[in-house]
Design an enzyme around this catalytic site. Sequence first.
Site, PDB file in Angstrom:
ATOM      1  CB  VAL A  39       1.069   8.101 -18.085  1.00 22.75           C
ATOM      2  CG1 VAL A  39       0.801   9.108 -19.207  1.00 22.75           C
ATOM      3  CG2 VAL A  39       1.847   6.902 -18.610  1.00 22.75           C
ATOM      4  N   PRO A  59     -10.536   7.022  -9.685  1.00 21.34           N
ATOM      5  CG  PRO A  59     -11.642   5.008 -10.007  1.00 21.34           C
ATOM      6  CD  PRO A  59     -10.792   6.005 -10.721  1.00 21.34           C
ATOM      7  CB  ALA A  61      -8.097   2.065  -6.019  1.00 20.87           C
ATOM      8  N   GLY A  62      -6.670   4.313  -8.036  1.00 19.47           N
ATOM      9  CA  GLY A  62      -5.840   4.458  -9.233  1.00 19.47           C
ATOM     10  C   GLY A  62      -4.779   5.530  -9.132  1.00 19.47           C
ATOM     11  CG  ASP A 122       1.145   3.802 -24.315  1.00 24.86           C
ATOM     12  OD1 ASP A 122       2.228   4.390 -24.528  1.00 24.86           O
ATOM     13  OD2 ASP A 122       0.837   3.319 -23.210  1.00 24.86           O
TER      14      ASP A 122
END
Length: 489
Positions: A39, A59, A61-62, A122
């Site tokens: 997104v 982060p 990792a994201g 969302d």
Amino acid sequence: MSDTDTSPTTFETIQGGGSLVVAYQIAGKKVLIVGGGNVAAQRIVSLKIADAQVIIVSPEAGLNEEVKFRVNNKEVDWKDRNFIDEDLEGIDMVLTALDDHEESLRIGHLCREKRIPVNVADVPPMCDFYFMSQHRDGPLQIAVSTNGKGPKLANMVRVAAANALPDHMGDTIEKMGKLRAKVREWEPEMKNSGKRMTWVTKVCDKWGLKGMARLNDLKTQEQEEAAFSKLKEHFIVGGVPEIDTILPSDKKPRITLIGGGPGDPELITVKAKRLLEEADLVISDRLIPSQILDLVQGELRIARKFTGKSDEAQEELMQWCLEGLKKGLHVVRLKIGDPLLFGRGGEEIIWFRERGFEPELIAGISSAFSAPMAAMIPVTFRGVSDQVIITTGRGTKGSMPDLPVYGSTQTLVVLMAVGRASELRSMLLDRQYPLEVPICWIENANCPEERIVFGSVNTMASLVEEKEIKAPAVLVVGLAINVLNNVEQ
């Protein structure tokens, strides 16, 4: 309101439930995206199109591969950590793109408190704005919103809208932008802004989308300047020229002879339809139905009526064609039915060849076959008819046709016969046609006003008067008429 007030007292009720659709100018403003997944990647594209300053908080990792690419390419700033409340300082807009629903809601409420516009992924009730399905072509942006009710439908509507546009519409808009700038140069005073806007509006209305798209033919700076110079002359007097007159022309003259078929616009060929839409000039017979003429998008000239002077009318049509060809235009000569079947098409081909032009021929369905079919008459049928004779009731200089002696297995089809019904009846009797042989008049075959009248050789002339049969009408004579029709003589 006074008793003498005559202004309307009722207006159409405003339908609520929509969104305020605006083109938000966000260039240079700081936009925070919390999250770094798919997104976030989509939102980065939308924001950078608008030249926003984008900051990602997530982060490492994201981050997905696309977001990493944007970071490494210095397209966005990145903070390698989770969101903290202080990240909102100095921010103009916030987008959350987190899997953590509770944190997204918390950030959304925090933005509301600080009056920062926010979009919470969302969670439609927490969104101050939505991202719409968008088509982009240079300066052109088409955005479609279903207000959260059908994102897939929004995509489908957007694709349909984009496909309906001429090719390279973005380039066309760039050209129109240059024209508007020129108009401001020609008439710079603020008090004349109305004149400027009115003239540009007239240009758009007259040329239409397809006409304006032809501005893309201006390939060089010199061509643009020459075109704008011509337009300036028209602007000064308030007129709008035809688009062809300002474009560079390297087109070669072209003549196309098109058969318009029997009259039904659905019975012309696909190629004929396309060429009628593309032609610069269409020269048409008078008998062509309006439904077919409505396909013409260029200039249309229709034959004038010269009572009893068909040769003069034909000469004028040819001269109109020649005028267009000398201007380098694509000229279409539109003729009813099949141009080479009693349509003088062959004569026209010779006429154009003598003047150095070779016509392209586009076949048309002849009424000689389509009219009998409209009346359920198979002009050939095993054991009934094995020959078809096609002739005209009006030959060269008004002469009558030379018909063969009657044969029971022949089907006779006569075009342009209405005005010669009595003479044709006498001729058929001289050629030993029995009085009881069936005939059929088909008036305006394959048109909404089509009329079919059955009779016999004996009554073929009297029917014209009694039923007030008018041209164009086709006469069919022969036993094949009764094969599919139960007609009482």
